[in-house]
Design an enzyme around this catalytic site. Structure first.
Site, PDB file in Angstrom:
ATOM      1  N   THR A 185       0.848  -1.192   0.000  1.00 40.64           N
ATOM      2  CA  THR A 185       0.000   0.000   0.000  1.00 40.64           C
ATOM      3  C   THR A 185       0.883   1.241   0.000  1.00 40.64           C
ATOM      4  O   THR A 185       1.845   1.328   0.760  1.00 40.64           O
ATOM      5  CB  THR A 185      -0.933   0.034   1.221  1.00 40.64           C
ATOM      6  OG1 THR A 185      -1.795  -1.103   1.186  1.00 40.64           O
ATOM      7  CG2 THR A 185      -1.783   1.292   1.222  1.00 40.64           C
ATOM      8  N   PHE A 187       1.198   5.211   0.713  1.00 36.97           N
ATOM      9  CA  PHE A 187       0.635   6.281   1.525  1.00 36.97           C
ATOM     10  C   PHE A 187       1.237   7.615   1.108  1.00 36.97           C
ATOM     11  O   PHE A 187       2.383   7.674   0.647  1.00 36.97           O
ATOM     12  CB  PHE A 187       0.948   6.060   3.013  1.00 36.97           C
ATOM     13  CG  PHE A 187       0.215   4.907   3.643  1.00 36.97           C
ATOM     14  CD1 PHE A 187      -0.887   5.117   4.456  1.00 36.97           C
ATOM     15  CD2 PHE A 187       0.637   3.598   3.430  1.00 36.97           C
ATOM     16  CE1 PHE A 187      -1.560   4.057   5.042  1.00 36.97           C
ATOM     17  CE2 PHE A 187      -0.035   2.524   4.017  1.00 36.97           C
ATOM     18  CZ  PHE A 187      -1.140   2.761   4.823  1.00 36.97           C
TER      19      PHE A 187
END
Length: 291
Positions: A185, A187
């Site tokens: 992921t 960010f």
């Protein structure tokens, strides 16, 4: 509570607080610990709340997921960025490592049910099938860990982050159980002020949001300046707004607005666009060169 799981309180200096969306123990909480280990994480119920915490000065910055290598882009973030009043100042990549967590009395053989968010369950299908346990969908990973800890049943487990296990006193029955060990992921760090890196250091990325004019070949003409000026577009996503009548685009390009070729490309983009906003200039994370 372990020191690693410390949460910001009203007494914490806001200059040392990072806001995130989710419950304590969420993967965003873990990302905060990795990216900003000296900051106290502030859990927020929604992405809007996390933006507001930074905008209102209750947190120095926010760390928000923008896309996942398996699930794609995170919904709503790009709609919040233009009006959020914040700027992207850094990025962080978190390798998603799912843990099978259970109360201290549980064993691999005693577990009958596993609770987690639907995406986490789908990302761990192999071990769920091999163990012959029932997957139960919950609203989020951290909440699942908290509820399993509260019920304290040896027949229940949760799939969540390592920090959730620390926070709620659960043991790790199986570590790193995800099917795809490249699941990552991305960010972005958001702050109230732009903090452009030195243009001489290299490895800069510029994030922009723009709307093209409603004329034939508008996008082609708008992006032509990047090609003629040798600017690499590394990300381009479209969104419909204003009742599906207006196309809005989020893009990330290599280079710094202080570089002449980037400046010329942005000028050409602005000429063919109804609006153009620079959302931030930041240094590319080392993960990009390692991946």
């Amino acid at each position: 509570m372990s020191p690693a799981a410390t949460i910001a309180t009203d007494a914490t200096d806001p200059a040392q607080v990072v806001a995130f969306q989710g419950a304590p123990g969420a993967y965003s909480h873990l990302a905060c610990r990795e990216a900003l280990p000296d900051f106290a994480p502030l859990p927020c119920a929604t992405f809007e709340d996390a933006f507001a915490a930074v905008r209102e000065g209750r947190a120095a910055c926010g760390l928000i997921p923008i896309e996942n290598s398996t699930a794609g882009r995170v919904a709503d973030i790009h709609h919040l960025l233009p009006e959020g009043g914040l700027y992207i100042t850094a990025e962080h990549f978190l390798r998603v490592r799912h843990q099978l967590l259970a109360p201290k009395a549980a064993t691999v053989k005693s577990v009958k049910r596993v609770f987690s968010h639907v995406q986490a369950l789908s990302q761990c299908r192999r071990i769920i099938k091999d163990m012959g346990i029932e997957p139960v969908v919950s609203s989020d990973t951290a909440g699942s860990a908290r509820e399993v800890a509260e019920r304290n049943s040896p027949e229940e487990a949760a799939i969540a982050s390592s920090i959730a296990g620390e926070l709620y006193g659960l043991q790790v029955l199986r570590a790193d159980i995800e099917d795809n060990h490249t699941n990552t992921t991305r960010f972005i760090r958001l702050e109230r002020q732009r903090r452009d890196p030195d243009p001489q250091t290299g490895n800069s990325l510029t994030a922009i949001m723009f709307r093209v004019r409603s004329v034939p070949a508008a996008l082609y003409k708008a992006l032509g300046g990047f090609a003629t000026n040798g600017v690499n577009v590394v990300k381009l996503e479209s969104y419909l707004s204003d009742g599906f009548r207006v196309a809005e685009f989020y893009a990330e390009i290599e280079g710094h607005p202080a570089h002449r070729n980037v400046d010329l490309a942005l000028q050409e983009l602005e000429y063919f666009s109804r609006s153009l906003k620079v959302l931030g200039v930041f240094t590319a994370h080392p993960f990009r060169s390692e991946a």
